[in-house]
Design an enzyme around this catalytic site. Structure first.
Site, PDB file in Angstrom:
ATOM      1  N   ARG A 186       0.842  -1.186   0.000  1.00  0.00           N
ATOM      2  CA  ARG A 186       0.000   0.000   0.000  1.00  0.00           C
ATOM      3  C   ARG A 186       0.882   1.243   0.000  1.00  0.00           C
ATOM      4  O   ARG A 186       2.008   1.223   0.473  1.00  0.00           O
ATOM      5  CB  ARG A 186      -0.912   0.015   1.241  1.00  0.00           C
ATOM      6  CG  ARG A 186      -2.065  -0.964   1.163  1.00  0.00           C
ATOM      7  CD  ARG A 186      -2.966  -0.887   2.373  1.00  0.00           C
ATOM      8  NE  ARG A 186      -2.293  -1.317   3.576  1.00  0.00           N
ATOM      9  CZ  ARG A 186      -1.763  -0.512   4.485  1.00  0.00           C
ATOM     10  NH1 ARG A 186      -1.870   0.806   4.363  1.00  0.00           N
ATOM     11  NH2 ARG A 186      -1.143  -0.992   5.537  1.00  0.00           N
ATOM     12  N   ARG A 213       2.341 -12.148  -0.511  1.00  0.00           N
ATOM     13  CA  ARG A 213       1.041 -12.524   0.051  1.00  0.00           C
ATOM     14  C   ARG A 213       0.454 -13.743  -0.655  1.00  0.00           C
ATOM     15  O   ARG A 213       0.843 -14.087  -1.773  1.00  0.00           O
ATOM     16  CB  ARG A 213       0.060 -11.356  -0.126  1.00  0.00           C
ATOM     17  CG  ARG A 213       0.521 -10.068   0.576  1.00  0.00           C
ATOM     18  CD  ARG A 213      -0.409  -9.655   1.653  1.00  0.00           C
ATOM     19  NE  ARG A 213       0.138  -8.585   2.486  1.00  0.00           N
ATOM     20  CZ  ARG A 213      -0.412  -8.227   3.643  1.00  0.00           C
ATOM     21  NH1 ARG A 213      -1.493  -8.827   4.088  1.00  0.00           N
ATOM     22  NH2 ARG A 213       0.122  -7.263   4.373  1.00  0.00           N
ATOM     23  N   LYS A 259      -9.497  -2.665   1.583  1.00  0.00           N
ATOM     24  CA  LYS A 259      -9.277  -1.512   2.443  1.00  0.00           C
ATOM     25  C   LYS A 259     -10.055  -0.283   1.965  1.00  0.00           C
ATOM     26  O   LYS A 259     -10.580   0.494   2.772  1.00  0.00           O
ATOM     27  CB  LYS A 259      -7.779  -1.193   2.541  1.00  0.00           C
ATOM     28  CG  LYS A 259      -6.967  -2.320   3.206  1.00  0.00           C
ATOM     29  CD  LYS A 259      -7.492  -2.624   4.572  1.00  0.00           C
ATOM     30  CE  LYS A 259      -7.005  -3.882   5.236  1.00  0.00           C
ATOM     31  NZ  LYS A 259      -5.663  -4.222   5.395  1.00  0.00           N
ATOM     32  N   ASP A 304      -9.152  -9.952   8.933  1.00  0.00           N
ATOM     33  CA  ASP A 304      -8.655  -8.602   8.636  1.00  0.00           C
ATOM     34  C   ASP A 304      -9.682  -7.493   8.886  1.00  0.00           C
ATOM     35  O   ASP A 304      -9.317  -6.421   9.326  1.00  0.00           O
ATOM     36  CB  ASP A 304      -8.182  -8.532   7.180  1.00  0.00           C
ATOM     37  CG  ASP A 304      -7.266  -7.350   6.890  1.00  0.00           C
ATOM     38  OD1 ASP A 304      -6.308  -7.139   7.651  1.00  0.00           O
ATOM     39  OD2 ASP A 304      -7.515  -6.622   5.908  1.00  0.00           O
ATOM     40  N   CYS A 350       0.820  -7.323  11.892  1.00  0.00           N
ATOM     41  CA  CYS A 350       1.071  -7.439  13.331  1.00  0.00           C
ATOM     42  C   CYS A 350       0.352  -8.627  13.957  1.00  0.00           C
ATOM     43  O   CYS A 350       0.218  -8.707  15.180  1.00  0.00           O
ATOM     44  CB  CYS A 350       0.689  -6.154  14.046  1.00  0.00           C
ATOM     45  SG  CYS A 350       1.811  -4.799  13.670  1.00  0.00           S
ATOM     46  N   TYR A 362      -1.336  -3.711  -7.237  1.00  0.00           N
ATOM     47  CA  TYR A 362      -0.998  -4.490  -6.047  1.00  0.00           C
ATOM     48  C   TYR A 362      -2.102  -4.477  -4.986  1.00  0.00           C
ATOM     49  O   TYR A 362      -2.545  -3.401  -4.546  1.00  0.00           O
ATOM     50  CB  TYR A 362       0.299  -3.981  -5.387  1.00  0.00           C
ATOM     51  CG  TYR A 362       0.612  -4.832  -4.184  1.00  0.00           C
ATOM     52  CD1 TYR A 362       1.276  -6.043  -4.350  1.00  0.00           C
ATOM     53  CD2 TYR A 362       0.164  -4.495  -2.921  1.00  0.00           C
ATOM     54  CE1 TYR A 362       1.494  -6.882  -3.267  1.00  0.00           C
ATOM     55  CE2 TYR A 362       0.378  -5.325  -1.837  1.00  0.00           C
ATOM     56  CZ  TYR A 362       1.042  -6.516  -2.018  1.00  0.00           C
ATOM     57  OH  TYR A 362       1.244  -7.354  -0.954  1.00  0.00           O
ATOM     58  N   HIS A 396     -10.600  -2.550  11.384  1.00  0.00           N
ATOM     59  CA  HIS A 396      -9.480  -3.367  10.906  1.00  0.00           C
ATOM     60  C   HIS A 396      -9.240  -4.477  11.932  1.00  0.00           C
ATOM     61  O   HIS A 396      -8.262  -4.459  12.672  1.00  0.00           O
ATOM     62  CB  HIS A 396      -8.235  -2.477  10.756  1.00  0.00           C
ATOM     63  CG  HIS A 396      -7.099  -3.102  10.009  1.00  0.00           C
ATOM     64  ND1 HIS A 396      -5.816  -2.613  10.071  1.00  0.00           N
ATOM     65  CD2 HIS A 396      -7.036  -4.155   9.176  1.00  0.00           C
ATOM     66  CE1 HIS A 396      -5.015  -3.347   9.320  1.00  0.00           C
ATOM     67  NE2 HIS A 396      -5.735  -4.292   8.760  1.00  0.00           N
ATOM     68  N   SER A 416      -1.319  -3.481  10.299  1.00  0.00           N
ATOM     69  CA  SER A 416      -0.937  -4.389   9.224  1.00  0.00           C
ATOM     70  C   SER A 416       0.324  -5.170   9.594  1.00  0.00           C
ATOM     71  O   SER A 416       1.271  -4.604  10.149  1.00  0.00           O
ATOM     72  CB  SER A 416      -0.680  -3.586   7.952  1.00  0.00           C
ATOM     73  OG  SER A 416      -1.852  -2.871   7.615  1.00  0.00           O
TER      74      SER A 416
HETATM   75  P1  GTP Z   1      -2.221  -7.713   7.455  1.00  0.00           P
HETATM   76  O1  GTP Z   1      -2.714  -8.763   6.535  1.00  0.00           O
HETATM   77  O2  GTP Z   1      -1.173  -6.854   6.854  1.00  0.00           O
HETATM   78  O3  GTP Z   1      -3.330  -6.874   8.031  1.00  0.00           O
HETATM   79  O4  GTP Z   1      -1.417  -8.469   8.639  1.00  0.00           O
HETATM   80  P2  GTP Z   1      -1.862  -9.320   9.921  1.00  0.00           P
HETATM   81  O5  GTP Z   1      -2.176  -8.401  11.051  1.00  0.00           O
HETATM   82  O6  GTP Z   1      -2.900 -10.314   9.541  1.00  0.00           O
HETATM   83  O7  GTP Z   1      -0.514 -10.064  10.333  1.00  0.00           O
HETATM   84  P3  GTP Z   1      -0.086 -11.606  10.212  1.00  0.00           P
HETATM   85  O8  GTP Z   1      -0.914 -12.501  11.084  1.00  0.00           O
HETATM   86  O9  GTP Z   1      -0.021 -11.963   8.775  1.00  0.00           O
HETATM   87  O10 GTP Z   1       1.380 -11.568  10.827  1.00  0.00           O
HETATM   88  C1  GTP Z   1       2.386 -10.751  10.293  1.00  0.00           C
HETATM   89  C2  GTP Z   1       3.740 -11.200  10.772  1.00  0.00           C
HETATM   90  O11 GTP Z   1       3.783 -11.210  12.200  1.00  0.00           O
HETATM   91  C3  GTP Z   1       4.092 -12.605  10.307  1.00  0.00           C
HETATM   92  O12 GTP Z   1       5.427 -12.629   9.844  1.00  0.00           O
HETATM   93  C4  GTP Z   1       3.943 -13.445  11.550  1.00  0.00           C
HETATM   94  O13 GTP Z   1       4.800 -14.553  11.545  1.00  0.00           O
HETATM   95  C5  GTP Z   1       4.244 -12.467  12.686  1.00  0.00           C
HETATM   96  N1  GTP Z   1       3.484 -12.822  13.910  1.00  0.00           N
HETATM   97  C6  GTP Z   1       2.150 -13.074  13.999  1.00  0.00           C
HETATM   98  N2  GTP Z   1       1.795 -13.417  15.260  1.00  0.00           N
HETATM   99  C7  GTP Z   1       2.914 -13.362  16.005  1.00  0.00           C
HETATM  100  C8  GTP Z   1       3.198 -13.609  17.398  1.00  0.00           C
HETATM  101  O14 GTP Z   1       2.339 -13.945  18.205  1.00  0.00           O
HETATM  102  N3  GTP Z   1       4.497 -13.432  17.791  1.00  0.00           N
HETATM  103  C9  GTP Z   1       5.476 -13.063  16.915  1.00  0.00           C
HETATM  104  N4  GTP Z   1       6.705 -12.913  17.393  1.00  0.00           N
HETATM  105  N5  GTP Z   1       5.254 -12.840  15.590  1.00  0.00           N
HETATM  106  C10 GTP Z   1       3.991 -12.977  15.145  1.00  0.00           C
HETATM  107  C1  SPV Z   2      -2.875  -4.531   5.279  1.00  0.00           C
HETATM  108  O1  SPV Z   2      -1.921  -3.871   4.850  1.00  0.00           O
HETATM  109  O2  SPV Z   2      -3.416  -4.282   6.388  1.00  0.00           O
HETATM  110  C2  SPV Z   2      -3.392  -5.670   4.504  1.00  0.00           C
HETATM  111  C3  SPV Z   2      -2.864  -5.885   3.167  1.00  0.00           C
HETATM  112  O3  SPV Z   2      -4.268  -6.391   4.968  1.00  0.00           O
HETATM  113  S1  SPV Z   2      -3.554  -4.819   1.993  1.00  0.00           S
HETATM  114  O4  SPV Z   2      -4.723  -5.501   1.398  1.00  0.00           O
HETATM  115  O5  SPV Z   2      -2.535  -4.597   0.957  1.00  0.00           O
HETATM  116  O6  SPV Z   2      -3.994  -3.596   2.601  1.00  0.00           O
HETATM  117 MN    MN Z   3      -4.846  -5.717   7.098  1.00  0.00          MN
END
Ligand code: GTP
Ligand code: SPV
Ligand code: MN
Length: 595
Positions: free
Chosen positions: A71, A378, A208, A279, A252, A199, A228, A250
């Protein structure tokens, strides 16, 4: 063939066609036959690579331009009529000026291309909480992703009938020029225009742009919330399921928490997590006065790196068929995909995310330029693939939310978990949330920034009005309001290692949260809220001692004094519009810390 006689839809399409001049117009009817034709076409033109049909049936790889991998917040605009309505946290431009600029960019850009018209529903088709959109695009990749991420096709237009209540999403790839890339929302017109990107979040306009930026504005006007947030159901050994919604910025951990597998001893007792969403959450007050949530999406656009059978088994399983991978590594040995953290078998015969030969021997963890997959690569996977998808997933009425969790990446400061003292105090905690930036957006990574409710890049109106909307929702919910918590899985030690094991072990924290909601667990009152008694976080089978646990539950006064000062600074942005209630909350925090 046109899928509707709705005049507002047909007029809009012909107006846009006159502007961009496509060779032809194709309506996406949602049939497998049509989608399969598009997949074949994308493979023929090289837009997608077909992966190993035995190992990854129905799966494809797509690479975006190296300048178009995340983004772009600095090129994202909220074009409300008045600047004031976009507020201090959004880029703003006068709508007339922006329409003109974007139309000039998009003019004639579909020449030699096809205009795809995608009718889509955010939420189960016909659900009282769902909303309809139409996206036009010149990208097959967008069509195929939208067909996974949303419910598309004729049934959507049938539900719309001749209503004018639908969101206009206009995407033009143009020549993917970063200098002319714009992602623009026009909340008062129910409209989105995205140019010069191809993208994810920039172009899958249901996600989003609609489900958060436009929908947050709609929710404000109509008395509901677009957040979110992941949504999960926690099943206890008695078979009761309690639902939790959690907002983390994002990359996290939302997808990971949403699909969590409990530690073995808890599985054996009968605990289980069901995924409703990973999400986005749309929430309304139900007939019984509680807050009900649906996931408006139909798939997962998840972060690939770090996903493996241990960290997120369910996500990995979800990607094993009918999935589109974007910007991951291609393993030429067996025509499958790979990314950092998938496993320890670095492929020796592979192409990196840019399509260049990848040299595994040069891989250096500290240098992202040596990575095989882009850090924000992704997968787009159908929700129905997920082994723990909730039986409630397709139910239009939503699930009742017992707890709302905020969280982010904080190496120091925020404890593992704490509970707010009230809804208002919870809104304060959400409004003051901070997290280290990630690769999900272009720009520096690892910088702490305030990201209220994880909505900083996604709130479609003035953030102070958004805070007030949260406070108002709390008043309407009264004693039926979900309890509000804050978590932080990312505290680090002096060497920078994460102290808390995270992932499946986060279940230990979820259990405390649910126990608190049910009045079953004790807590210690601190200046910032209720923190668990260390003995109430179950450490069974975990290689962690009490002192370490205590260290991540600790609320350090000096650190929090600094935090309070930073929150005060952050609040200055909102001037007089900041709700008095939040100012009072900050004063109370400062007074508590001074005691
Ligand atoms: P978006 O799709 O961007 O909104 O991201 P998201 O909030 O769904 O994050 P996601 O679950 O994909 O995790 C993002 C990164 O954080 C990955 O590389 C995970 O491995 C890492 N991660 C997720 N949960 C944990 C956790 O409990 N501890 C640690 N250390 N890392 C974590
Ligand atoms: C985020 O960035 O929080 C995502 C990926 O879930 S995107 O769809 O690119 O915004
Ligand atoms: Mn997201």
């Amino acid at each position: 063939m046109e899928l509707t006689t709705n005049k507002s839809v047909l007029d809009w399409i012909s107006e846009k066609a006159d502007l961009v001049k496509p060779d032809k117009i194709v309506w996406i009817d949602g049939s497998e036959e049509q989608l399969d034709g598009l997949r074949k076409e994308a493979v023929e033109t090289g837009e997608m690579i077909k992966l190993n049909e035995e190992k990854l049936p129905g799966c494809y790889l797509h690479r975006t331009q190296p300048n178009d991998v995340a983004r772009v917040e600095d090129r994202t605009f909220i074009c409300s009529k008045k600047k004031e309505n976009a507020g201090p946290t959004n880029n703003w431009c006068d709508p007339d000026e922006m329409y003109k600029k974007l139309y000039d960019i998009a003019r004639d850009s579909y020449k030699g291309r096809t205009m795809y018209v995608i009718p889509f529903s955010m939420g189960p088709i016909g659900s009282p909480l769902a909303k309809i959109g139409v996206e036009i695009t010149d990208s097959i990749y967008v069509v195929l992703n939208m067909a996974i991420m949303t419910r598309v096709g004729k049934a959507v237009m049938d539900v719309l009938g001749d209503s004018n209540d639908w969101v206009r999403g206009f995407h033009a790839k143009c020549n993917v020029d970063p200098e002319n890339r714009y992602i623009c929302q026009f909340p008062e017109d129910n409209a989105i225009i995205s140019v010069n990107s191809a993208y994810g979040g920039n172009v899958l306009l249901g996600k989003k742009c609609f489900a958060l930026r436009i929908a947050s504005y709609q929710g404000w006007k109509e008395g509901w919330m677009a957040e979110h947030m992941l949504i999960l159901g926690l099943q206890n050994p008695k078979g009761e399921v309690k639902y939790v919604a959690a907002a983390f910025p994002s990359a996290c951990g939302k997808t990971n928490l949403a699909m969590l597998i409990p530690p073995k001893y808890l599985q054996e007792k009968g605990y289980k997590i069901w995924t409703v969403g990973d999400d986005i959450s749309w929430m309304r007050i139900g007939k019984d006065g509680r807050l009900y949530a649906i996931n408006p999406e139909n798939g997962f656009f998840g972060v690939a790196p770090g996903t493996n059978s241990k960290s997120n088994f369910n996500a990995l399983e979800s990607t094993k068929k009918n999935t589109i991978f974007t910007n991951v590594c291609l393993n030429l040995d067996d025509n499958t995909v790979w990314w950092e953290g998938l496993n320890k078998d670095l492929p020796t015969n592979a192409l990196d995310w840019k399509g260049n030969k990848w040299d595994a021997s040069k891989f250096n963890k500290a240098d992202k330029s040596t990575y095989a997959a882009h850090p924000n690569s992704r997968f787009t996977a159908p929700a129905e693939n997920c082994p723990c998808i909730s039986p409630e997933f397709n139910k239009g009425e939503g699930v009742p939310i017992s707890a709302i969790i905020f969280g982010g990446r904080r190496a120091k400061c925020a404890p593992l978990v704490y509970q707010s003292k009230s809804w208002e105090n919870g809104v304060f905690i959400g409004s003051a949330m901070a997290s280290e930036t990630t690769a999900a957006a272009a720009g520096a990574v690892g910088v702490v920034r305030r990201d209220p409710m994880a909505m900083l890049p996604f709130c479609g109106y003035h953030m102070a009005d958004y805070f007030q909307h949260w406070l108002d929702m709390g008043k309407k919910l009264g004693d039926k309001a979900p309890k509000i918590f804050n978590v932080n899985w990312f505290r680090t030690d002096d060497e920078g290692n994460f102290i808390w094991p995270g992932f499946g072990d986060n279940m230990r924290v979820l259990n405390w949260i649910i126990d608190r909601c049910e009045g079953k667990a004790d807590a210690t009152e601190t200046a910032i809220g209720y923190v668990p008694k260390p003995e109430d976080i179950d450490l069974t089978d975990l290689d962690m001692d009490m002192d370490t646990l205590k260290s991540i539950l600790d609320v350090d006064k000096d650190t929090w004094m600094k935090e309070a000062a930073e929150i005060e600074e952050h609040y200055k942005k909102f001037g007089d519009k900041l709700p008095q209630e939040l100012r009072n909350q900050l004063e109370t925090l400062k007074a508590n810390l001074a005691k």
